[in-house]
Motif scaffolding. Structure first.
Motif, PDB file in Angstrom:
ATOM      1  N   THR A   3      29.817  34.304  23.613  1.00  8.97           N
ATOM      2  CA  THR A   3      30.977  34.971  24.209  1.00  8.97           C
ATOM      3  C   THR A   3      30.781  35.028  25.719  1.00  8.97           C
ATOM      4  O   THR A   3      29.651  35.053  26.216  1.00  8.97           O
ATOM      5  CB  THR A   3      31.128  36.394  23.659  1.00  8.97           C
ATOM      6  OG1 THR A   3      29.896  37.112  23.838  1.00  8.97           O
ATOM      7  CG2 THR A   3      31.480  36.365  22.181  1.00  8.97           C
ATOM      8  N   ILE A   4      31.887  35.050  26.454  1.00  6.16           N
ATOM      9  CA  ILE A   4      31.839  35.085  27.918  1.00  6.16           C
ATOM     10  C   ILE A   4      32.402  36.417  28.402  1.00  6.16           C
ATOM     11  O   ILE A   4      33.479  36.838  27.966  1.00  6.16           O
ATOM     12  CB  ILE A   4      32.625  33.904  28.518  1.00  6.16           C
ATOM     13  CG1 ILE A   4      31.985  32.576  28.076  1.00  6.16           C
ATOM     14  CG2 ILE A   4      32.639  33.992  30.046  1.00  6.16           C
ATOM     15  CD1 ILE A   4      32.746  31.355  28.540  1.00  6.16           C
ATOM     16  N   HIS A   5      31.679  37.064  29.305  1.00  2.00           N
ATOM     17  CA  HIS A   5      32.046  38.392  29.785  1.00  2.00           C
ATOM     18  C   HIS A   5      32.100  38.398  31.310  1.00  2.00           C
ATOM     19  O   HIS A   5      31.288  37.754  31.972  1.00  2.00           O
ATOM     20  CB  HIS A   5      31.014  39.420  29.325  1.00  2.00           C
ATOM     21  CG  HIS A   5      30.753  39.417  27.857  1.00  2.00           C
ATOM     22  ND1 HIS A   5      31.387  40.272  26.990  1.00  2.00           N
ATOM     23  CD2 HIS A   5      29.915  38.635  27.116  1.00  2.00           C
ATOM     24  CE1 HIS A   5      30.956  40.032  25.760  1.00  2.00           C
ATOM     25  NE2 HIS A   5      30.062  39.042  25.810  1.00  2.00           N
ATOM     26  N   ARG A   6      33.040  39.158  31.844  1.00  3.97           N
ATOM     27  CA  ARG A   6      33.089  39.353  33.294  1.00  3.97           C
ATOM     28  C   ARG A   6      32.089  40.435  33.679  1.00  3.97           C
ATOM     29  O   ARG A   6      31.965  41.458  33.015  1.00  3.97           O
ATOM     30  CB  ARG A   6      34.493  39.737  33.749  1.00  3.97           C
ATOM     31  CG  ARG A   6      35.527  38.659  33.513  1.00  3.97           C
ATOM     32  CD  ARG A   6      36.905  39.086  33.974  1.00  3.97           C
ATOM     33  NE  ARG A   6      36.989  39.174  35.434  1.00  3.97           N
ATOM     34  CZ  ARG A   6      38.059  39.640  36.089  1.00  3.97           C
ATOM     35  NH1 ARG A   6      39.103  40.088  35.402  1.00  3.97           N
ATOM     36  NH2 ARG A   6      38.068  39.669  37.410  1.00  3.97           N
ATOM     37  N   SER A   7      31.372  40.171  34.770  1.00  5.49           N
ATOM     38  CA  SER A   7      30.357  41.120  35.238  1.00  5.49           C
ATOM     39  C   SER A   7      30.279  41.019  36.756  1.00  5.49           C
ATOM     40  O   SER A   7      31.202  40.507  37.397  1.00  5.49           O
ATOM     41  CB  SER A   7      29.014  40.820  34.567  1.00  5.49           C
ATOM     42  OG  SER A   7      28.045  41.794  34.921  1.00  5.49           O
ATOM     43  N   LYS A  35      36.057  33.168  38.401  1.00  2.00           N
ATOM     44  CA  LYS A  35      37.130  32.535  39.166  1.00  2.00           C
ATOM     45  C   LYS A  35      38.254  33.499  39.512  1.00  2.00           C
ATOM     46  O   LYS A  35      39.044  33.234  40.417  1.00  2.00           O
ATOM     47  CB  LYS A  35      37.682  31.344  38.387  1.00  2.00           C
ATOM     48  CG  LYS A  35      36.673  30.214  38.214  1.00  2.00           C
ATOM     49  CD  LYS A  35      37.254  29.041  37.434  1.00  2.00           C
ATOM     50  CE  LYS A  35      36.208  27.935  37.276  1.00  2.00           C
ATOM     51  NZ  LYS A  35      36.732  26.793  36.479  1.00  2.00           N
ATOM     52  N   GLU A  36      38.324  34.618  38.798  1.00  2.00           N
ATOM     53  CA  GLU A  36      39.399  35.587  39.052  1.00  2.00           C
ATOM     54  C   GLU A  36      39.029  36.593  40.143  1.00  2.00           C
ATOM     55  O   GLU A  36      39.870  37.399  40.542  1.00  2.00           O
ATOM     56  CB  GLU A  36      39.743  36.328  37.758  1.00  2.00           C
ATOM     57  CG  GLU A  36      40.311  35.426  36.667  1.00  2.00           C
ATOM     58  CD  GLU A  36      40.661  36.213  35.416  1.00  2.00           C
ATOM     59  OE1 GLU A  36      41.287  37.291  35.553  1.00  2.00           O
ATOM     60  OE2 GLU A  36      40.305  35.766  34.318  1.00  2.00           O
ATOM     61  N   HIS A  37      37.790  36.563  40.601  1.00  2.00           N
ATOM     62  CA  HIS A  37      37.410  37.522  41.641  1.00  2.00           C
ATOM     63  C   HIS A  37      38.138  37.168  42.941  1.00  2.00           C
ATOM     64  O   HIS A  37      38.134  36.012  43.369  1.00  2.00           O
ATOM     65  CB  HIS A  37      35.898  37.504  41.875  1.00  2.00           C
ATOM     66  CG  HIS A  37      35.416  38.656  42.701  1.00  2.00           C
ATOM     67  ND1 HIS A  37      35.526  38.684  44.075  1.00  2.00           N
ATOM     68  CD2 HIS A  37      34.846  39.839  42.349  1.00  2.00           C
ATOM     69  CE1 HIS A  37      35.036  39.816  44.533  1.00  2.00           C
ATOM     70  NE2 HIS A  37      34.618  40.537  43.505  1.00  2.00           N
ATOM     71  N   PRO A  38      38.775  38.142  43.588  1.00  2.00           N
ATOM     72  CA  PRO A  38      39.630  37.840  44.751  1.00  2.00           C
ATOM     73  C   PRO A  38      38.889  37.299  45.971  1.00  2.00           C
ATOM     74  O   PRO A  38      39.499  36.659  46.819  1.00  2.00           O
ATOM     75  CB  PRO A  38      40.287  39.188  45.071  1.00  2.00           C
ATOM     76  CG  PRO A  38      39.394  40.210  44.442  1.00  2.00           C
ATOM     77  CD  PRO A  38      38.820  39.572  43.230  1.00  2.00           C
ATOM     78  N   ILE A  39      37.600  37.538  46.080  1.00  2.00           N
ATOM     79  CA  ILE A  39      36.832  37.064  47.230  1.00  2.00           C
ATOM     80  C   ILE A  39      35.927  35.900  46.852  1.00  2.00           C
ATOM     81  O   ILE A  39      35.923  34.854  47.494  1.00  2.00           O
ATOM     82  CB  ILE A  39      35.979  38.202  47.830  1.00  2.00           C
ATOM     83  CG1 ILE A  39      36.878  39.312  48.379  1.00  2.00           C
ATOM     84  CG2 ILE A  39      35.071  37.665  48.950  1.00  2.00           C
ATOM     85  CD1 ILE A  39      37.746  38.908  49.552  1.00  2.00           C
ATOM     86  N   THR A  40      35.142  36.070  45.793  1.00  4.42           N
ATOM     87  CA  THR A  40      34.124  35.064  45.483  1.00  4.42           C
ATOM     88  C   THR A  40      34.665  33.891  44.672  1.00  4.42           C
ATOM     89  O   THR A  40      34.058  32.816  44.681  1.00  4.42           O
ATOM     90  CB  THR A  40      32.916  35.720  44.799  1.00  4.42           C
ATOM     91  OG1 THR A  40      33.323  36.331  43.575  1.00  4.42           O
ATOM     92  CG2 THR A  40      32.334  36.795  45.701  1.00  4.42           C
ATOM     93  N   HIS A 497      38.074  44.775  36.279  1.00  2.75           N
ATOM     94  CA  HIS A 497      36.726  44.359  36.685  1.00  2.75           C
ATOM     95  C   HIS A 497      36.507  44.365  38.198  1.00  2.75           C
ATOM     96  O   HIS A 497      35.383  44.261  38.657  1.00  2.75           O
ATOM     97  CB  HIS A 497      36.359  42.993  36.098  1.00  2.75           C
ATOM     98  CG  HIS A 497      35.983  43.073  34.658  1.00  2.75           C
ATOM     99  ND1 HIS A 497      34.687  43.245  34.231  1.00  2.75           N
ATOM    100  CD2 HIS A 497      36.743  43.040  33.535  1.00  2.75           C
ATOM    101  CE1 HIS A 497      34.663  43.309  32.907  1.00  2.75           C
ATOM    102  NE2 HIS A 497      35.892  43.192  32.468  1.00  2.75           N
ATOM    103  N   THR A 498      37.553  44.469  38.984  1.00  4.75           N
ATOM    104  CA  THR A 498      37.403  44.617  40.430  1.00  4.75           C
ATOM    105  C   THR A 498      38.624  45.334  40.976  1.00  4.75           C
ATOM    106  O   THR A 498      39.737  45.160  40.451  1.00  4.75           O
ATOM    107  CB  THR A 498      37.214  43.245  41.115  1.00  4.75           C
ATOM    108  OG1 THR A 498      36.935  43.426  42.492  1.00  4.75           O
ATOM    109  CG2 THR A 498      38.435  42.369  40.963  1.00  4.75           C
TER     110      THR A 498
END
Length: 667
Positions: A3-7, A35-40, A497-498
């Motif tokens: 499974t893939i988790h956002r962290s 890929k959904e992180h607004p900066i990274t 998540h952010t």
């Protein structure tokens, strides 16, 4: 099934990336970018990816350890906590609570790592460390100038016509800012890099300006002299929104451009050119942290701030004196978390001189050192004295994940969790303004426990356990009380998540500053309250041929100790696939003068110590410059801090790690 988790990344660096973590059968398999992180935006560095290796490493500490007759023996948590708690009770009763030193750094940037302060405050107040090895001088300097140390939002760089990157290798330490630089260049912005080393960021610059290490403030003075001579200063900003301009004029009258050029080793025509660049608004300035690791470090940052103010690049889109962004951390309710009011006693040691202070301490002497989130035997300057101090106390307790150089000296080593084995919130206090959520994804191995669990258990034994009877969710909400009133809830953060924190995206755009005068202060009124006259100075490194010519004759080369590419300070060296070694990078003139070739073994030394390593010749660097990356463990060749000084910077809150002259010889 995987499974893939956002962290999120826990490392205390500029970028504070979002992660996608693959987990299968209770084990982390892979760490990628979110890929959904607004900066990274899905890109992460090798240090972040190595958190998988760190979590799964067979070298991890799995059980509490006690040193018995010089050897570590596995003991139970019950025994470890009972014995440590009993020692703390006895120390407090016999000597007072400040006989305990809390040696703390920032290896893990999770918000709940700050609960250690709550523990020691509830204990009655201990001897604490003040200042910072990393960035303390610059933070204090910008507080004197602006009232706070805050930066423009990352996307504001697209409003810049010119970008000055001063002493900051974004390609190595701030990769998402590096991407922003590439984007801004494509849009037509011009990039200027000022640095002693022609690094990867300099390679993409329109112009690279090589400078003698430690002379950045003097260069800033030269730029201001030229701006004033040519009438390029922003008079309306100076007249209406600054304090102490006449003092600055007097200072600049006391030095000639010829002298500035000689000291900085920057040609006069380049200084003249930079004056026009700053005047061609909007020009943004991005400073690195190495600039202020000299005895004149705070003043260096203040002089660069002054250039930005003189040119009118404060409070405008595309401008700014961008050094740190501590407004992000100021968004959280740390006082509720740490309970500073519970201190009954307090003693402070400068972080860079903690070893000398331990050895000299009286009334009371230091009887116990508690190390959290750090590896002082590798990271604190003048390592020889650090080792002497940390072995001089009756009890040394270290909370760690691996047997570091510091843990090797400990009486008790308590194993703690990695980022994927606990829930926490993470943020960057240097670059962007988003807070990231990191969920617990796997169970910890062996008998490993979180820092939070350790503090709660010790608090129970010391009689203030009720101050720690909270769930992890309650602890997190405690930090977000003020933000919740603005609609920033833990539930929203877990869902997204952010979250974009409510901070100033363009600082000082209302021209109202947090200084006593309400203006930008060339002469600092805050500085005048801290045993200083508040004036800008043409100060120099303590170790230079102008400040100490005899020392410079014996040790003619400037030593830099920059951050390693693949390790966050000392954290990853033991995890590398290939055995690390000490690499001594030297300017071409040093290689020529000493007949050095790639791979030669050399000895680098000064009056504080020595280190041996293998030569690598810089492609391009300022003459007489040497670099040895910081953080290397003793078993891989030893810390470069055998050579560095524990002196404090001019404002007392920073280290002088780069203020270091050495000599070199072929072995």
């Amino acid at each position: 099934m995987a499974t893939i988790h956002r962290s999120a990344c826990p490392l205390n660096c500029w970028d504070n990336c979002g992660f996608q973590v693959t987990v299968e059968n209770g084990k982390v398999l892979k760490v990628d970018g979110d890929k959904e992180h607004p900066i990274t935006k899905g890109t992460i560095c090798g240090r972040g990816r190595m958190l998988e290796v760190r979590t799964n490493s067979p070298e991890r500490l799995l059980f509490p350890l006690k040193k018995i007759n010089g050897e570590f023996k596995k003991i139970s948590w019950e025994q470890a906590l009972n014995e440590i708690g009993l020692k703390m009770k006895e120390i407090k009763k016999k000597y007072g609570s400040t006989a305990v030193l809390h040696s703390h750094d920032y290896a893990n940037n999770g918000i709940l790592t700050n609960v250690d302060q709550r523990f020691f405050n509830c204990y009655g107040g201990v001897t604490e460390l003040v200042g910072s090895l990393c960035w303390g001088s610059g933070i204090e300097a910008q507080k004197w100038d602006f009232g706070n140390a805050i930066s423009h939002a990352p996307d504001d760089i697209h409003n810049s016509k010119n970008i000055i990157v001063w002493g900051r290798n974004a390609a190595r330490t701030n990769m998402h800012f590096y991407q922003k630089l590439l984007e801004a260049k494509k849009q037509g912005a011009k990039l200027y890099v000022i640095d002693p080393i022609f690094n990867a960021t300099a390679k993409i610059a329109n112009e690279y300006i090589s400078i003698r290490p430690g002379m950045d403030g003097i260069l800033a003075a030269g730029i201001m002299k030229e701006m004033l001579r040519l009438g390029l200063e922003d008079r309306p900003f100076i007249d209406h929104f600054t304090h102490g301009f006449s003092d600055l004029m007097d200072l600049l009258d006391g030095i000639s451009l010829d002298e500035i050029s000689e000291m900085t080793e920057v040609p006069k025509d380049v200084i003249n050119h930079l004056a026009f660049v700053f005047a061609d608004k909007p020009t943004s300035t991005y400073m690195g942290l190495g600039l202020q690791r000299y005895e004149n470090g705070g003043n260096t940052i203040r002089l660069i701030d002054a250039v930005v103010a003189l040119s009118g690049n404060i409070g405008i889109p595309g401008g700014g004196a961008n050094y740190a962004n501590i407004q992000v951390g100021q968004s959280f309710d740390f006082e509720q978390l740490t309970l500073p009011s519970r201190k009954e006693n307090l003693r402070q040691f400068p972080i860079m001189k903690q070893a000398e202070e331990v050895l000299a301490a009286k009334d009371p002497e230091i009887k116990m050192i508690f190390v959290t989130c750090g590896n002082p035997l590798t990271q604190v300057p003048d390592s020889t004295i650090v080792k002497e101090a940390f072995t001089s106390v009756s009890t040394l307790v270290v909370i760690e994940q691996f047997m570091t150089d510091t843990a090797m000296l400990a009486d008790y080593v308590l194993p703690t969790t990695t980022v994927f084995e606990e829930e926490d919130l993470y943020y960057s206090s240097m670059y962007h303004h988003y807070v990231n959520y990191g969920p617990k994804l796997i169970d910890a191995p062996g008998e490993v426990k979180s820092d939070l669990w350790i503090w709660k258990q010790l608090a129970n034994r010391l009689g203030f356990g009720e101050d720690f009877h909270f769930t992890r969710e309650q602890w997190l909400k405690m930090c977000l009380n003020t933000l919740e009133k603005k609609g920033f809830t833990l539930e929203k953060l877990k869902e997204n998540h952010t979250l974009d924190l409510p901070v100033k995206k363009i600082p000082w755009d209302n021209r109202s500053f947090d200084t006593p005068s309400g203006k930008f202060e060339f002469t600092s009124l805050m500085g005048q309250t801290k045993d200083d006259n508040g004036l800008l100075k043409l100060s120099l490194p303590a170790e230079s041929r102008w400040s100490n010519p005899d020392l410079a004759k014996e040790f003619p080369y400037s030593l830099l100790t920059i951050h390693p590419l693949r390790s966050n300070h000392s954290q990853n060296y033991h995890l590398f696939g290939n055995t690390p070694f000490v690499k001594v990078e030297v300017a071409k003139n040093i290689a020529k003068d000493h007949l050095l070739q790639e791979g030669d073994e050399v000895r680098v030394w000064n009056n504080r110590g020595e280190i041996k390593g293998l030569v690598s010749i810089f492609q391009r660097a300022h003459p007489n410059t040497i670099n040895i990356d910081e953080g290397i463990w003793n078993k891989f060749g030893g810390s470069v801090n055998n050579l560095t000084s524990s002196r404090a910077s001019d404002n007392g809150l920073g280290s002088t790690l780069y203020d270091c002259l050495v000599n070199i010889e072929k072995v």
